[in-house]
Enzyme design. Structure first.
Site, PDB file in Angstrom:
ATOM      1  N   THR A   1       0.799  48.652  19.729  1.00 49.00           N
ATOM      2  CA  THR A   1       0.012  49.880  19.727  1.00 49.00           C
ATOM      3  C   THR A   1      -1.435  49.509  19.619  1.00 49.00           C
ATOM      4  O   THR A   1      -1.861  48.896  18.643  1.00 49.00           O
ATOM      5  CB  THR A   1       0.366  50.807  18.566  1.00 49.00           C
ATOM      6  OG1 THR A   1      -0.767  51.671  18.351  1.00 49.00           O
ATOM      7  CG2 THR A   1       0.604  50.059  17.278  1.00 49.00           C
TER       8      THR A   1
ATOM      9  N   MET B   1      -9.966  54.850  22.400  1.00 48.48           N
ATOM     10  CA  MET B   1      -8.574  55.182  22.143  1.00 48.48           C
ATOM     11  C   MET B   1      -8.409  55.569  20.675  1.00 48.48           C
ATOM     12  O   MET B   1      -9.226  55.212  19.830  1.00 48.48           O
ATOM     13  CB  MET B   1      -7.694  53.983  22.449  1.00 48.48           C
ATOM     14  CG  MET B   1      -7.475  53.778  23.920  1.00 48.48           C
ATOM     15  SD  MET B   1      -8.745  52.736  24.632  1.00 48.48           S
ATOM     16  CE  MET B   1      -8.144  51.144  24.111  1.00 48.48           C
TER      17      MET B   1
ATOM     18  N   GLY C   1       5.602  50.633  22.140  1.00 50.41           N
ATOM     19  CA  GLY C   1       5.048  51.506  21.112  1.00 50.41           C
ATOM     20  C   GLY C   1       6.133  52.180  20.287  1.00 50.41           C
ATOM     21  O   GLY C   1       7.281  51.745  20.286  1.00 50.41           O
ATOM     22  N   ASP C   2       5.774  53.233  19.588  1.00 50.36           N
ATOM     23  CA  ASP C   2       6.758  53.841  18.691  1.00 50.36           C
ATOM     24  C   ASP C   2       7.902  54.493  19.458  1.00 50.36           C
ATOM     25  O   ASP C   2       9.044  54.484  18.994  1.00 50.36           O
ATOM     26  CB  ASP C   2       6.103  54.797  17.687  1.00 50.36           C
ATOM     27  CG  ASP C   2       5.300  55.886  18.354  1.00 50.36           C
ATOM     28  OD1 ASP C   2       5.035  55.775  19.569  1.00 50.36           O
ATOM     29  OD2 ASP C   2       4.937  56.856  17.667  1.00 50.36           O
TER      30      ASP C   2
ATOM     31  N   ASP D   1      -3.668  51.494  19.126  1.00 52.46           N
ATOM     32  CA  ASP D   1      -4.279  52.382  18.128  1.00 52.46           C
ATOM     33  C   ASP D   1      -4.155  51.840  16.714  1.00 52.46           C
ATOM     34  O   ASP D   1      -4.749  52.392  15.794  1.00 52.46           O
ATOM     35  CB  ASP D   1      -3.645  53.773  18.180  1.00 52.46           C
ATOM     36  CG  ASP D   1      -4.032  54.538  19.431  1.00 52.46           C
ATOM     37  OD1 ASP D   1      -4.826  54.013  20.220  1.00 52.46           O
ATOM     38  OD2 ASP D   1      -3.535  55.652  19.607  1.00 52.46           O
TER      39      ASP D   1
ATOM     40  N   ILE E   1     -10.776  48.471  28.349  1.00 51.07           N
ATOM     41  CA  ILE E   1     -10.462  47.859  27.061  1.00 51.07           C
ATOM     42  C   ILE E   1      -9.015  47.381  26.994  1.00 51.07           C
ATOM     43  O   ILE E   1      -8.731  46.260  26.588  1.00 51.07           O
ATOM     44  CB  ILE E   1     -10.730  48.877  25.924  1.00 51.07           C
ATOM     45  CG1 ILE E   1     -12.233  49.089  25.761  1.00 51.07           C
ATOM     46  CG2 ILE E   1     -10.097  48.421  24.624  1.00 51.07           C
ATOM     47  CD1 ILE E   1     -12.602  50.199  24.795  1.00 51.07           C
ATOM     48  N   ARG E   2      -8.109  48.249  27.416  1.00 50.29           N
ATOM     49  CA  ARG E   2      -6.706  47.920  27.169  1.00 50.29           C
ATOM     50  C   ARG E   2      -6.144  46.911  28.160  1.00 50.29           C
ATOM     51  O   ARG E   2      -5.049  46.383  27.950  1.00 50.29           O
ATOM     52  CB  ARG E   2      -5.851  49.197  27.148  1.00 50.29           C
ATOM     53  CG  ARG E   2      -5.834  49.947  28.452  1.00 50.29           C
ATOM     54  CD  ARG E   2      -4.993  51.223  28.333  1.00 50.29           C
ATOM     55  NE  ARG E   2      -4.133  51.336  29.501  1.00 50.29           N
ATOM     56  CZ  ARG E   2      -3.148  52.208  29.646  1.00 50.29           C
ATOM     57  NH1 ARG E   2      -2.884  53.075  28.684  1.00 50.29           N
ATOM     58  NH2 ARG E   2      -2.423  52.238  30.735  1.00 50.29           N
TER      59      ARG E   2
ATOM     60  N   TYR F   1      -9.525  52.182  29.963  1.00 49.50           N
ATOM     61  CA  TYR F   1      -8.688  51.298  30.789  1.00 49.50           C
ATOM     62  C   TYR F   1      -9.277  49.896  30.882  1.00 49.50           C
ATOM     63  O   TYR F   1      -8.562  48.924  31.107  1.00 49.50           O
ATOM     64  CB  TYR F   1      -8.492  51.892  32.182  1.00 49.50           C
ATOM     65  CG  TYR F   1      -7.692  53.168  32.153  1.00 49.50           C
ATOM     66  CD1 TYR F   1      -6.489  53.241  31.467  1.00 49.50           C
ATOM     67  CD2 TYR F   1      -8.136  54.315  32.810  1.00 49.50           C
ATOM     68  CE1 TYR F   1      -5.752  54.424  31.416  1.00 49.50           C
ATOM     69  CE2 TYR F   1      -7.407  55.497  32.779  1.00 49.50           C
ATOM     70  CZ  TYR F   1      -6.214  55.544  32.080  1.00 49.50           C
ATOM     71  OH  TYR F   1      -5.490  56.700  32.038  1.00 49.50           O
TER      72      TYR F   1
END
Lengths: 455, 455, 455, 455
Positions: A204, A249, A175-176, A206, A358-359, A356
Site C-alpha cells: 500500500t 496519494m 493491498g487490503d 498509502d 510517483i507510484r 502516476y
C-alpha cells in the site's frame, strides 16, 4: 518476566498457522531463527513511580527455519500481484524467485498475469515462468512485470486453478482487498484440506496497513513526491501571490502528504483525510492562505486525495469496491480562485498531480533492501510450511502477522501523534482550521512509537 | 508489569542530566511528551514455555516538554560541526535554527566555523550568525555550511569561549571524537557550575554508534554507493573476466558495504572489517574469485576501507587520533592481478573509490525527515534544560541517550546477525573465506532487532 | 567567393543596430570576435552537377569585442524575466551578473521583479539588487528568482522607469510576447534618443523561435519529460490493455513531444499541432490504438497540448494574449474510453500531465553551459553598444539576431523533416492518421539542417 | 553559386564508397535524402568589404535512400563494440537492431562478443543473436551488452570470419583504434572483392574525433562529471583552505574538463593537455592556488588525465597501443601538499577520480536521441550499399564521413577558441600559468564554429 504467550495486554493473538510439522533439514548453510523469537508490538513504556508498564504483545520474528515443510525439488510456487502500482513490487518478485531457486533449490516459480484475473480461465491470460534469468534485472524498472488488475475473483475458481497447476505456495502481493482475497483463498484451501501455503506481502503506497511502521514503496513515494513539491514551490515563487498545489496519494490516510511535507520544508499547508478543515470563516483555509500570501507572496499546499471528503460528494465505488473519492483538489482550486477574485487580490495558482509518476518509479535503495528482505522472508515462511500470514517489517524487524489481523481496519495518521505535531511544527500551519473547534488543551502527546493497530 | 526504573537487565542507566527544574511554560501550542515516556532498547522477546522474557532497559523518549528551563528571548545557542562530511549535516543545522527561532522565539543562534578550531581564538575563525534566512536553502547542499576540522581542542579554552560569548546551549554535530569532546566540555561546564546545556547529535556515515539503529546520512550514503556498484558491475560486464571493485567507507564497521550490497544485488563479494578472510588457499578469496570468473566471466567486489587490516600494515594516526588504515584495496588489486597473471587467465580489473562523492551529497528525503526530527528534538531537549546527552533515533523513535553511553565502544556488524546472513544469502558469497575455520555449527542466528549496544 | 554582405538569398538582413561607435578598450584579457565574423543560416548545400548551391545568408557571430561602448563603472544594468517558467532562467541571470561584475567591472545590476509589472510603479514591486553573492547559487534552483508575470505593459511607462533608474542596458528574458515588448521598448528608446541598449534572450520551452536550433531549457525539458513517459509506459504495462497518456508542452509546435518520443522509445503515438489526425474511421487514431492493443496489450500516447485543435473548441485568450487552447487530452480520454466501452474491450487508461514539473526543474549541464554562454554573450553585445537584438545559438554557435526577425512568426515542426520522419520511424506510428489523405508520394525529404526560419 | 563538388577549399574529399548501384526499392514509407545533399563543414564566414568568403567543403547528408543495395531478407548484419566504455553504446546497438528489423525487414543481426577478439576463433567467444526482444531494454543500462576488449586483431582472420558467417554489413562502434581497424578490414574486403559494407560509428568519450562537433556520450559524461565537481566543491568548503581536486577523462584533449567546468561554475582551475603550465614560479599553479586560498579559503581544481604530461614520465603503452599516461593528479597532490607544508599553511586536499562512474552510466535523453539517429543512419547507409565510412553528427546534422578522414589525427581544444576563452572567463583562472610565456597579444579569437578538422 513470565507472561502468557498467546495474548498480550492488547489481546492480539500472534499464532501463525502451519500446514504440518516441518521435518526436512533446511538446505541453507546459515544460522536460523527459532519460532519462539518474538518482537514486541508496543515498544514504549510508561515509567512512573520507579516502574515501567510494558505491553507484552508480540509477533513472531521472520527468518530462515532449521526445518522446512516442503521438499524444494517437488515444490512449485506462484506469485500474483494485484491492485495499484507501488515502487518495489518487482523487487519482491525478484527476491522470491532468487531465494526459492538459489537458496532452496525450488525449480519452478510461476507468475500469474494481471492480478487475480490470471487465475480465472475465462480471461485467457497465460502464466509466465519466472527464472533467475527472467527476473535478474526487473528491479531496475517500476511497476510489476506480471501486470495487475482490480476487483475480486471467485476463491473457488482460484483454488481450482492452484490445484490444477499443482501449486504448493502462493505469494500474493497486493493491498487490503488482495489480503482479504488471500484470506478467502486460504479458507477455501483449508476446507479442501489442501497443503498449499498462502503468504501475503502487503502493498500500500498509502502506508495504511495496521502494525506496519512503513510499508514498502512508501519511502520511494515520499522521495519522488518531494520533487513535485519542489516544482510547486518554484512555480509559487515565480509569480506574485503564486500558489503551488500538489495532490498526493492518501485515500484514507495522509501519511505520504505528511511525510513529504516533513521532507521538503517549503510546504505551508498539508490537508489530510484525518484532519477536517473549514474553507470559509476566520479560521478556515481560505483566510489562512490569504494571510500567508499577504505576508510572503507565495504559498505551497499539499493535499491528500482523500482529504476534505466531507466537503465534496463521493462518486460510487471502483472495481475493487473502494469508494471513488470526490475531487477535493478541484474544489480547492475553484474556491481559492473565487475567494481571491471576490477580493480582487491577484493570484496565480498552479496545480500538480504527480500520482502516476510517483507510484511507477523503481524503488530506491532503502525500499530495495526492504523488498529483498520481504521476498526472502516470505520464502522462508512458506518453505517452513507456515500459511495464512503476511510477512512485514515492524520497528525495523521482520515479522509474521496472521492474515486476519492485517485485514481488520486500517492504520490512520493520529492528529495527536508526534508525527502530525511535527508536521504542524515544520509547516507553521495552524493547529486547527476549524472555526468551531476548541483549541487543543494541554494534554499529553501520543507516543509515536507504537506499531499502530487498526483504528 | 512493575520493574525497577533506573536500570534494566542490561544495566543501562537512562538517566538524563538537567540544569535545573524547568519552570517556564513552553510557548509551543502542541502536545507534549512526558519525561516518563520510555522506549525499550531490546524489543525482541524469547517466548518459550508460554512466557516471554523481556529486557526492560529503556531510553527516555524525545520531544517537546510542557515546561522549559531557558527563557527563549534570553537564550543564545551555538552550533558546531566536526569531523568528516556526512549527508544531512546542513539539515540538522537548519532544523535547529528554525525550531529555536520560529517555535521557541530564540533570537540568536551562532555558527562556530571549522569545527572545534572555531572556539580557539588563535585560529582567528569568525563566527557566523545563523538566521532563518541564511539557513533556509542550505538543505539543498551537501557538506556543512559551517565547515569542519579534525582533532581535539582544549575543553578549557572552549568553555572560556562559551562563557565569553554568553552561550546557553551548545549543539555539537560530530563523530565519536566529537562526542568525547562534548563529554569533556560538559564536565568542564559542570565543574565551573555554569548553566550551559550540551547536546550532541551523533554523526557517523559508518553507522557504528551504539544503540542507534541507523545514523543520519547512512541511508543517503548507501543509495549513492549503489551507483558506484552499478558502475562497477557495468565495467565488469564490459570485458571478458571483468572485475569491478568498489571501496566504500567503513573503518571498523562494514554496515555501508553490507547494506549497499543488499540494495544492488550485483555484488558477489563483500569484505568487511568484522569478518576476516584469507586471500590464498582453497577457501581464500582468490580461489573463490577464480571460480566465479570461470563460471560467469565477471564479478563485483565491494570492500570496506577497514576490511582485512590483518593483511596490511597500519600507518600511524590522523589528526583526530584515528589510526590511518592500511590500504586493503590496493593490496587486493595487486594480489588479484598477480594471481591471474600467474595462471595466465586474462583479467580486466576496474577500481572505483566513490567515498568523497558519497559523503558530500545532500540528504535524501528519508534522511531529511530524520535530520529534521533530530534538530527539533535537540532544541526541545536543550530548552527543557537537559544536558550531557545526545538525541537519536532508536527503532524509529527519537530518544535521549546519556553522552557517556554513546562514547563507550562502537557498534559492529555481527557476523551472526540476520543482516550479515542476508548479505551472504543475496551475494552467494561463501559463509567463510578462511581456510582454517571450522564450518559454522547449526546455532541460533542472533536476532537483529536489538538496538545494538557497544561491542 | 564574393557576395553581397547585407542580404543573402533568403533576403535576411543581419544588420545589428548600435548606440554609437565603441571606443573604449575592453577590460577583458581575452581574444576577441570581429563584427565581420558571420555564421551561415542554411548550412546544407545541394550539390548536383559537380557544383553546390549555397545560400550566403548569415548572422553576426556573438562574443567579446575589442572596443566597448559603455564605460563599465558608469554602467547600470537591469534584468527582467517574463512569461512562463523554463529551465535555465536563473543560469542566464547568474551569467549576466557575473560577467558584468567580474569581467567588465559593472558595479550595479538590478533585478526587476515579476516581469514587466516590475517597471510599472502602480504595482509597487520593489527592485532587487543583483550581486555575485546573491546570484552565486541560484542556478541550483529552477524557476526565476525575479518572479515573472504575463501580459503587456505600457512601453512609455517602462522607458520612463528606465530613465528614472538611469539604466544603460536592459536584458529581457522571455517568450515571443516579451520579445515584441522588447521591440516596442527599443522603439520608444530610439524615439527619445536615449542611449539604452535593449538585449533579448529568447525563452521558449516549446522551442518554436525562428532561426534557433534549440532554445535554452528545451533539452532539460525533454529529459524531464521522458520520466513521465517512462511512468506512462510502466502504468500501461501494469494492466491488460493498459494505455498511458502523457500531455506535454507545445502550444503550436510539437518539438518537445517529438524529441521526448525519440529519447524514450516506448512511445507508440505522438500527436503534435503540426500534424492533423482523425479520431474515427479506418485510418483514425482510435482504430490504430485498437490494433496496437490487440497486438501488444499496452500502448503509450504522447500528446502536445496544442495538438488536434481542430477537434476541440478554443476558449478565449490569456493575459499574454495567447489563445487558451481547447483541452485535447480530455477529449482523447473521453473518446478512447467511449470507443473501447462500445466494443466491450477492457481498457485501463492512466493520464499524466507533468508540465509544471518539467518547466520548473533546474537546467541540466547541457543547458547550463548554453545559458552561461547566452548570458556572457548578452553582456558582450550590450557593452559593445549593440541594441535591438537577441543573443542566441544557431548550429552550436552563438549569434546576434535582430529583434524584428525573431518576432516575426514561429518555428514549426515540419512533417517532411528528418526529425518528424524519424519520430514515425521510431514509434512505428502510421505515416498519417487521416482517412482522406493521400499517401505521401515518394518525394524528397526536407533537409533538417536549416536553422528554420519562421513558417 | 557554382563550385567544384569533389573538394572544398580545405582539400577535403567527401566521396563515399559504395558496393554497387542500389537498385532495390526501399521498403520505408518515408521521405528520402538524396546523395547530393551536402552539409558545409565550416559554417562561419568572414564578411569584410561587403562580401563573405565561404569554404564550400562539405560532407554528404545521412538518411534513408530511395534505392537500397542489399535485399533485406537475405542480409545478415553484425555489430561489434571495442575500446573503453562510453554512455550510449547500447543505444546505438538497439537502434541498429530495431531499424534493421522493423524498418527494413532484416532477419538476422549478430552481436560479436568482447570486441575484435570475438572474430578470432582461438578466443572461443560465442556470438549473440540480437533480436528486438533481446535489445528492447538495453538502453536503460550503461556499458555494452556485447562486452569489449582492447588491441588490434588480424584483419585477415576477421574477414575470414565475416565470410564464414556470411555477413553483409559490419557495424563497428569504437574509438580511433577501432576506426583504423575498420579501415584495414575494409581494405581486406575490397582486396577479396567481397560485398560487405563496413560502417563505423566513432566512439570517444574524450570528444576528440575530427569533424565531429560533439561525440555521442560526451554530454552524458559532462553531466555526470559535474556531480564529482559538486562533491569536490562541497569538500573544499568543508575545511579551512580546503582544496577539491577532480581528475577527468581526456588523454590528449581537455574537452570534458573544459565543458564540465563551464557547466558547474565552482571550478577555479582547469588543467588540460592542450595548455601547458608551470607548477613553480610567480605565475605557476602553486602560487595561483596559494593566492586563491588566501582570498577565498577554498578552491576546486579539475585536471584532465592527459594534462601536464611534460611534467611526468610516461609509462609505456597499453594493449591498444595508446601510451600509458604519467599520473599528473598524483604529482599535483604531492607538489601541492609539499608547497603548503613548506609554507606552514594548513591545507585539506580531497581527490576524486570518477572516471569509471562517468563512463559507465546510461546515456541521458540528449545522447539517447543522438545515438538513435546514429544507429538509424548507419543502417540507412549500409542498406544503400555505402561502405568505408562513418556516420556522425556535425553542426546538429547527420553526415557520412569517409573512414580515412576520421582516422587521420585527432581534434584538440584550441586555446584560442571561444570555448577555452569562455572557460578562462568563467573560472577566473589566469590566461597563462607559464612563467616564460609572453602575454597573449590582442589577436582575433578563433571562431568556434568550424567542425574542427584534425590538428
Amino acid at each position: 518476566m513470565p507472561k502468557q504467550k498467546s495474548k498480550g495486554g492488547s489481546g492480539i493473538d500472534p499464532t501463525i498457522e502451519t500446514l504440518g510439522t516441518p521435518k526436512i533439514k533446511s538446505p541453507l548453510p546459515f544460522l536460523f531463527i527459532r519460532d519462539t523469537s518474538g518482537v514486541l508490538i508496543d515498544i514504549t513504556a510508561d515509567c512512573t513511580n520507579q516502574a515501567c508498564s510494558i505491553d507484552p504483545a508480540f509477533f513472531q520474528e521472520a527468518g530462515p527455519r532449521e526445518r522446512i515443510y516442503f521438499d524444494p525439488p517437488k515444490t512449485k510456487c506462484a506469485i500474483v500481484t494485484s491492485g495499484g502500482l507501488c515502487p518495489g513490487i518487482n523487487d519482491v518478485i525478484r527476491a522470491i524467485v532468487m531465494e526459492a531457486h538459489h537458496r532452496y533449490g525450488v525449480h519452478t516459480t510461476l507468475g500469474i498475469r494481471y492480478g487475480l484475473e490470471g487465475f480465472i480461465p475465462s480471461y485467457g491470460h497465460e502464466v509466465m515462468e519466472l527464472t533467475p534469468e527472467t527476473v535478474s534485472a526487473i528491479h531496475e524498472f517500476g511497476g510489476t512485470i506480471l501486470g495487475s488488475s482490480r476487483g475480486p475473483q471467485s476463491p473457488v475458481e482460484i483454488v481450482d486453478t492452484l490445484e490444477r497447476m499443482n501449486i504448493s505456495v502462493l505469494f500474493l502481493i497486493g493491498g487490503d482487498g488482495t489480503m482479504r482475497a488471500a484470506l478467502k483463498i486460504h479458507d477455501e484451501i483449508k476446507q479442501r484440506g489442501l497443503k498449499i501455503s498462502v503468504i501475503g506481502i502487503p502493498k500500500t503506497i498509502d502506508n495504511d496497513i495496521p502494525f506496519i511502521t512503513r510499508s514498502f514503496g512508501f519511502d520511494t513515494a515520499v522521495d519522488k513526491a518531494t520533487e513535485a513539491i519542489r516544482s510547486a514551490h518554484t512555480e509559487a515563487l515565480g509569480a506574485c501571490n503564486g500558489v503551488g498545489m500538489v495532490k498526493l496519494m492518501g485515500r484514507e490516510a495522509g501519511f505520504i502528504a505528511a511525510q513529504a511535507a516533513m521532507a521538503l520544508k517549503d510546504v505551508n499547508f498539508v490537508l489530510v483525510p484525518e484532519v477536517k478543515i473549514d474553507l470559509e470563516g476566520p479560521l478556515g483555509l481560505l483566510a489562512a492562505l490569504e494571510q500567508r500570501l499577504l505576508r510572503r507572496k507565495h504559498a505551497v499546499i499539499v493535499v491528500a486525495e482523500g482529504a476534505g471528503q466531507d466537503l465534496v460528494a463521493s462518486e460510487g465505488t471502483d472495481a475493487s469496491g473502494n469508494p471513488i473519492l470526490g475531487d477535493i483538489s478541484q474544489l480547492l482550486i475553484r474556491e481559492i480562485k473565487r475567494h481571491f477574485k471576490e477580493r480582487s487580490i491577484p493570484l496565480t495558482l498552479k496545480f500538480i498531480d504527480p500520482s502516476y509518476i510517483i507510484r511507477s518509479v523503481p524503488a530506491n535503495s532503502n525500499d530495495r533492501v526492504y523488498c529483498g528482505f520481504l521476498g526472502m522472508n516470505a520464502v522462508h515462511a512458506a518453505m517452513a510450511g507456515k500459511t495464512g500470514m503476511v510477512v512485514s517489517k515492524m520497528h525495523e524487524v521482520y515479522v509474521h502477522i496472521p492474515l486476519n489481523l492485517v485485514t481488520e481496519g486500517k492504520k490512520r495518521l493520529d492528529p495527536r501523534s508526534n508525527h502530525w505535531q511535527a508536521v504542524l511544527e515544520s509547516t507553521g500551519q495552524p493547529m486547527s482550521m476549524r472555526n468551531d473547534e476548541k483549541q487543543h488543551g494541554r494534554i499529553e502527546r501520543k507516543a509515536s512509537s507504537t506499531a499502530d493497530p487498526p483504528a
